[in-house]
Design an enzyme around this catalytic site. Structure first.
Site, PDB file in Angstrom:
ATOM      1  CG  ASP A 151      -3.075   7.818  -1.318  1.00  0.00           C
ATOM      2  OD1 ASP A 151      -2.801   6.651  -1.627  1.00  0.00           O
ATOM      3  OD2 ASP A 151      -2.941   8.266  -0.160  1.00  0.00           O
TER       4      ASP A 151
ATOM      5  CB  ALA B 262       0.076   6.845  -3.846  1.00  0.00           C
TER       6      ALA B 262
ATOM      7  NE  ARG C 273       0.272   1.400   3.412  1.00  0.00           N
ATOM      8  CZ  ARG C 273       1.238   2.274   3.612  1.00  0.00           C
ATOM      9  NH1 ARG C 273       2.512   1.885   3.625  1.00  0.00           N
ATOM     10  NH2 ARG C 273       0.978   3.543   3.801  1.00  0.00           N
TER      11      ARG C 273
END
Length: 365
Positions: A249, A61, A59
């Site tokens: 993100d 971005a 996980r």
């Protein structure tokens, strides 16, 4: 355990993701197991990489983008030999990956890069195609690490010796190709001899701050304490936090920032108390095609993340949840956006447009 790779591009003794030297196996640290265990998944197919992204084994971005690039390289090894069929399958691979975590723009950015590379070599042999895409993916990985180190140095200049700095979620080496964005700023400041104290918000419901950020900073001997998310405002009121640095993100063209849910709450409290919020992100996270935060898709996660804790049921059966994984912080609440291309402060559409034409320096976009 050290990352089981002869020459990890993360430049650390652990990695979020690495492609093995034979180009056929992808190593992904299963971040769901931290901090108790360091476990690396060995993935061989696009489907396995897709599931690792969707299910939060990997996980963050930039790390998602790197993983997706490597997944496209794995897909090239299995794609049909005929050029037209090859491109059809690679396009399907990109679409499948893009749907796994829709908020993180680095994901579609990376798959677009690899799809363009596939078009360049569509008439080559299968072996040559796969080798080319693997090298393009590796260069994307290297560029992310370079970008993180560059933006870390730029962001460190904004932090002063003796500060207590808040961070939210995990934007370290685990969330990137290596080094980190928000934690890259903190690491760079510490390497300059600045004595920082870090407060990591736990980051409900997945606890990336408590499980991952604290784990990374402890390994680097950077002082860190974890607080529950709802304690941040009261700590600001007591003068115990001097600044905050977070990752992102997606950054919209007007400077609005999508980050892990809870960031907006912290931003409001920081603004009320006159403390700066720094957002650190590689240029690949900036989406100039997205006009504002209102246009950013916000991922809704599964009920179980809120309703259960391990085997324990936390909510009465039949009670629903709202579980957005991200929120949007308006640009007006962001003191500075730090990228490898430079720093935007104030964060405006004009400032981002100027950075879009700035030299890439040692980073890559």
């Amino acid at each position: 355990m050290p990352v089981p790779h002869e020459s990890p591009l993360s430049e650390r003794d652990y990695s979020a993701v690495e492609l093995c030297l034979d180009d056929a196996e992808l190593l992904v640290m299963d971040q769901r197991e931290l901090p108790e265990r360091e476990v690396y998944l060995r993935l061989h197919t696009l489907a396995e990489a897709h599931d690792a992204i969707r299910d939060m084994a990997v996980r963050g971005a930039p790390a998602i983008g790197v993983t997706a690039a490597y997944a496209m390289a794995l897909a090239a090894r299995a794609a049909p030999a005929a050029p037209d069929n090859f491109l059809v399958e690679m396009s399907k691979a990109a679409m499948r990956l893009n749907a796994s975590r829709p908020t993180a723009v680095n994901l579609s950015w990376a798959t677009a890069r690899l799809l363009a590379a596939a078009r360049e070599v569509m008439s080559h042999t299968q072996e040559a195609r796969a080798a080319h895409l693997a090298e393009v993916a590796r260069e994307l990985h290297r560029a992310d690490v370079r970008a993180n180190r560059r933006l870390g140095a730029l962001g460190a200049a904004t932090l002063e010796d003796g500060m207590t700095v808040l961070t939210h979620c995990n934007a370290g080496a685990l969330a990137t190709g290596g080094y980190g964005t928000a934690l890259g700023v903190i690491r760079a400041a510490a390497s300059q001899g600045k004595r920082l104290q870090v407060i990591a918000a736990e980051t409900r419901p997945y606890l990336q701050g408590a499980r991952l950020t604290a784990w990374e900073l402890q390994r680097d001997d950077i002082p860190v304490r974890v607080v529950c998310d709802s304690a941040v405002a009261s700590l600001l009121a007591r003068g115990l936090i001097h600044a905050a640095v977070v990752g992102a993100d997606r950054v919209a063209a007007n400077g609005d920032v999508a980050n892990k849910v809870g960031t907006y709450s912290h931003a409001c409290a920081l603004a009320h108390h006159g403390r700066p919020l720094l957002v650190a992100a590689p240029w690949s996270t900036v989406d100039l095609g997205c006009p504002s935060g209102a246009a950013i898709p916000i991922e809704e996660r599964a009920r179980e993340e809120l309703a259960t804790l391990g085997e324990r049921q936390l909510l009465p059966h039949g009670v629903g949840v709202l579980n957005p994984s991200f929120d949007v912080t308006p640009a007006a609440l962001v003191h500075a956006l730090v990228t490898e291309r430079g720093v935007a402060s104030p964060v405006t559409a004009q400032a981002l447009a100027e950075l879009a034409h700035a030299p890439e320096g040692v980073g890559g976009s």
